[in-house]
Design a protein around this motif. Structure first.
Motif, PDB file in Angstrom:
ATOM      1  N   ILE A   1       0.826  -1.206   0.000  1.00  0.00           N
ATOM      2  CA  ILE A   1       0.000   0.000   0.000  1.00  0.00           C
ATOM      3  C   ILE A   1       0.859   1.254   0.000  1.00  0.00           C
ATOM      4  N   ILE A   2       0.380   2.271  -0.690  1.00  0.00           N
ATOM      5  CA  ILE A   2       0.988   3.600  -0.721  1.00  0.00           C
ATOM      6  C   ILE A   2      -0.052   4.586  -0.226  1.00  0.00           C
ATOM      7  N   VAL A   3       0.345   5.552   0.588  1.00  0.00           N
ATOM      8  CA  VAL A   3      -0.562   6.602   1.060  1.00  0.00           C
ATOM      9  C   VAL A   3       0.005   7.951   0.631  1.00  0.00           C
ATOM     10  N   VAL A   4      -0.728   8.674  -0.191  1.00  0.00           N
ATOM     11  CA  VAL A   4      -0.324  10.037  -0.555  1.00  0.00           C
ATOM     12  C   VAL A   4      -1.273  11.007   0.151  1.00  0.00           C
ATOM     13  N   GLY A   5      -0.711  12.106   0.646  1.00  0.00           N
ATOM     14  CA  GLY A   5      -1.466  12.975   1.542  1.00  0.00           C
ATOM     15  C   GLY A   5      -1.456  12.393   2.938  1.00  0.00           C
TER      16      GLY A   5
ATOM     17  N   GLY B   1       5.157   3.268   0.433  1.00  0.00           N
ATOM     18  CA  GLY B   1       5.385   4.626  -0.026  1.00  0.00           C
ATOM     19  C   GLY B   1       4.500   5.624   0.684  1.00  0.00           C
ATOM     20  N   LEU B   2       5.037   6.826   0.924  1.00  0.00           N
ATOM     21  CA  LEU B   2       4.297   7.912   1.544  1.00  0.00           C
ATOM     22  C   LEU B   2       4.624   9.204   0.814  1.00  0.00           C
TER      23      LEU B   2
ATOM     24  N   VAL C   1       8.600  12.237   7.674  1.00  0.00           N
ATOM     25  CA  VAL C   1       9.751  11.407   8.026  1.00  0.00           C
ATOM     26  C   VAL C   1       9.436  10.535   9.236  1.00  0.00           C
ATOM     27  N   SER C   2       8.744  11.091  10.216  1.00  0.00           N
ATOM     28  CA  SER C   2       8.358  10.303  11.403  1.00  0.00           C
ATOM     29  C   SER C   2       7.494   9.118  11.003  1.00  0.00           C
ATOM     30  N   GLN C   3       6.566   9.335  10.081  1.00  0.00           N
ATOM     31  CA  GLN C   3       5.739   8.235   9.594  1.00  0.00           C
ATOM     32  C   GLN C   3       6.586   7.173   8.896  1.00  0.00           C
ATOM     33  N   ALA C   4       7.516   7.640   8.057  1.00  0.00           N
ATOM     34  CA  ALA C   4       8.370   6.700   7.323  1.00  0.00           C
ATOM     35  C   ALA C   4       9.210   5.856   8.268  1.00  0.00           C
ATOM     36  N   LEU C   5       9.728   6.489   9.320  1.00  0.00           N
ATOM     37  CA  LEU C   5      10.541   5.755  10.287  1.00  0.00           C
ATOM     38  C   LEU C   5       9.694   4.778  11.096  1.00  0.00           C
TER      39      LEU C   5
ATOM     40  N   VAL D   1       4.717  10.650  -8.578  1.00  0.00           N
ATOM     41  CA  VAL D   1       5.774   9.657  -8.760  1.00  0.00           C
ATOM     42  C   VAL D   1       5.632   8.530  -7.741  1.00  0.00           C
ATOM     43  N   VAL D   2       5.411   8.890  -6.485  1.00  0.00           N
ATOM     44  CA  VAL D   2       5.258   7.874  -5.439  1.00  0.00           C
ATOM     45  C   VAL D   2       4.036   7.007  -5.707  1.00  0.00           C
TER      46      VAL D   2
END
Length: 417
Positions: free
Chosen positions: A6-10, A34-35, A45-49, A98-99
């Motif tokens: 899953i990818i989340v944009v926004g 992906g975010l 960045v906190s979400q990605a980590l 792109v993401v």
């Protein structure tokens, strides 16, 4: 069973953060790959980590490019004592697109406004299902978005509570048995007010929604009923139901999220507390073939042992004409819905900034629609051109002109005192 990618944009907005809460509740079922976000670098960045996400995108970075963002990623990772999982960083206006175009099973598009169109199309062209919280991309894209989904075998799955409710209720019968869709509206903070009283409301008042916690654009759209107009167009496109068979009713308690009336006079309603985690979870549990496995949402169910009261009332179209304007734009198709949406986004920002009155939003939308001349063809290029034209017209002819008139009136008052 393998995890769904899953990818989340926004991802840093209201719907995006709640979607991540739902994913955390169902970590065994999903791999977040992906975010993307707009400006909130540290939140992204906190979400990605937290979720060990390898790809991130930022469309409007607060400063610096990819190398500066990489430094911030490494700094925050060190502060948290975690390994930096981020392999790819995309920066710039097309970062979300792109993401969203990476290989995934499902992309949740929670971008606000017309800016989400590129991400929706990128995901569909890749063949990913799209959980659509960004209704604007379908509304302004119309047949372009529907054709992309059909051509690539991808599903458009509604995330809006109203359309999620309709999707659930429609499982009670066939498409041919549907006689009416009934979309409910809370009525917003100004339910029952006259048109004259609405001229004097403030942005602070408009941003206090009685039942939902949402971003500023969606909250103002709820107050003007623009949101309901957009939802009618979205329902027409998602469920292939004629505008004549879609009705909006005011339901202040926001417990019945929408209904479907069938040909035998039976009406099926979806009922739940006003919590966006419910429709998000339903969307993420829905497969391309339409089958749904209900996920843990983290929401609290209704307490049926407590007394409760539900009421319904008609929309006051004289006080809130934006709903009718949206339906008119939807009927006219082509680039009219894009123009409606673009003008509204500019005018809402102007209202929040104190440049125009509350009633200037729908009055401005009407003027822009009257002035619009659509292109003969409906393409991504003509939609984007119409969007840009409407924004320019609204800013130049409506907002700036309104400011000049206000200054002129103030000058005359000062001169006569």
């Amino acid at each position: 069973m393998s995890k769904r990618r899953i990818i989340v944009v926004g991802s840093t907005g209201s719907v995006g953060t709640q979607a991540l809460d739902v994913l955390a509740e169902n970590a065994a079922d999903f791999e977040l790959i992906g975010l993307a976000a707009g400006t909130q670098l540290d939140a992204l960045v906190s979400q990605a980590l937290e979720f060990s996400v390898p790809v991130i995108g930022l469309t409007r970075p607060p400063g610096g490019g990819e190398s500066e963002i990489r430094q911030r990623v490494q700094q925050l990772a060190a502060e948290r004592g975690v390994t930096d999982p981020v392999r790819e960083i995309h920066v710039g206006p097309n970062a979300a697109e792109v993401v969203a175009g990476a290989a995934a099973d499902i992309v949740l598009n929670a971008v606000t406004g017309a800016a989400g169109l590129g991400a929706t199309l990128a995901a569909l062209e890749r063949g990913s299902d799209v959980a659509l919280a960004n209704k604007e991309s379908l509304i302004i894209g119309g047949s372009i978005v529907l054709d992309a989904a059909a051509r690539n075998g991808a599903a458009l799955i509604p995330v809006d509570s109203e359309h999620s409710a309709i999707a659930q209720a429609m499982r009670s019968g066939t498409h041919g048995e549907v006689s009416k869709l009934v979309i409910t509206a809370s009525g917003g903070p100004f339910r029952g007010m006259t048109r004259d009283a609405l001229r004097r409301v403030t942005p602070a008042q408009a941003l206090k929604h009685p039942t939902w916690s949402m971003g500023s654009m969606i909250t103002i759209n709820s107050a003007t009923l623009v949101n309901k107009g957009l939802e009618v167009i979205e329902a027409h496109l998602l469920f292939d139901i004629d505008f004549d068979h879609i009705e909006v009713v005011v339901h202040p308690q926001s417990q019945i999220h929408s209904m479907v009336e069938f040909s035998d006079a039976s009406t099926i309603a979806q009922i739940s507390p006003p919590d966006m985690k419910l429709p998000i979870a339903y969307a993420l549990g829905t497969q391309s073939d339409g089958q749904t496995r209900r996920l843990t949402s983290g929401a609290v169910a209704n307490n049926w042992g407590q007394p409760m009261h539900w009421s319904f009332e008609p929309v006051n179209h004289a006080a809130f004409p934006a709903l009718g304007l949206a339906v008119e734009a939807g009927r006219r198709r082509k680039s009219y819905p894009a123009v409606f949406n673009a003008a509204n986004e500019v005018l809402v920002e102007a209202f929040v900034g104190g440049e125009i009155p509350f009633t200037g939003i729908d009055k401005g939308i009407e003027r822009v629609l009257r002035a619009h001349e659509p292109a003969a063809e409906h393409t991504v290029e003509t939609v984007l051109a119409a969007d840009a034209w409407a924004r320019g017209f609204a800013r130049r002819e409506l907002v700036t002109q309104s400011a000049h008139l206000a200054e002129s009136a103030q000058g005359k008052t000062s001169g006569g005192s």
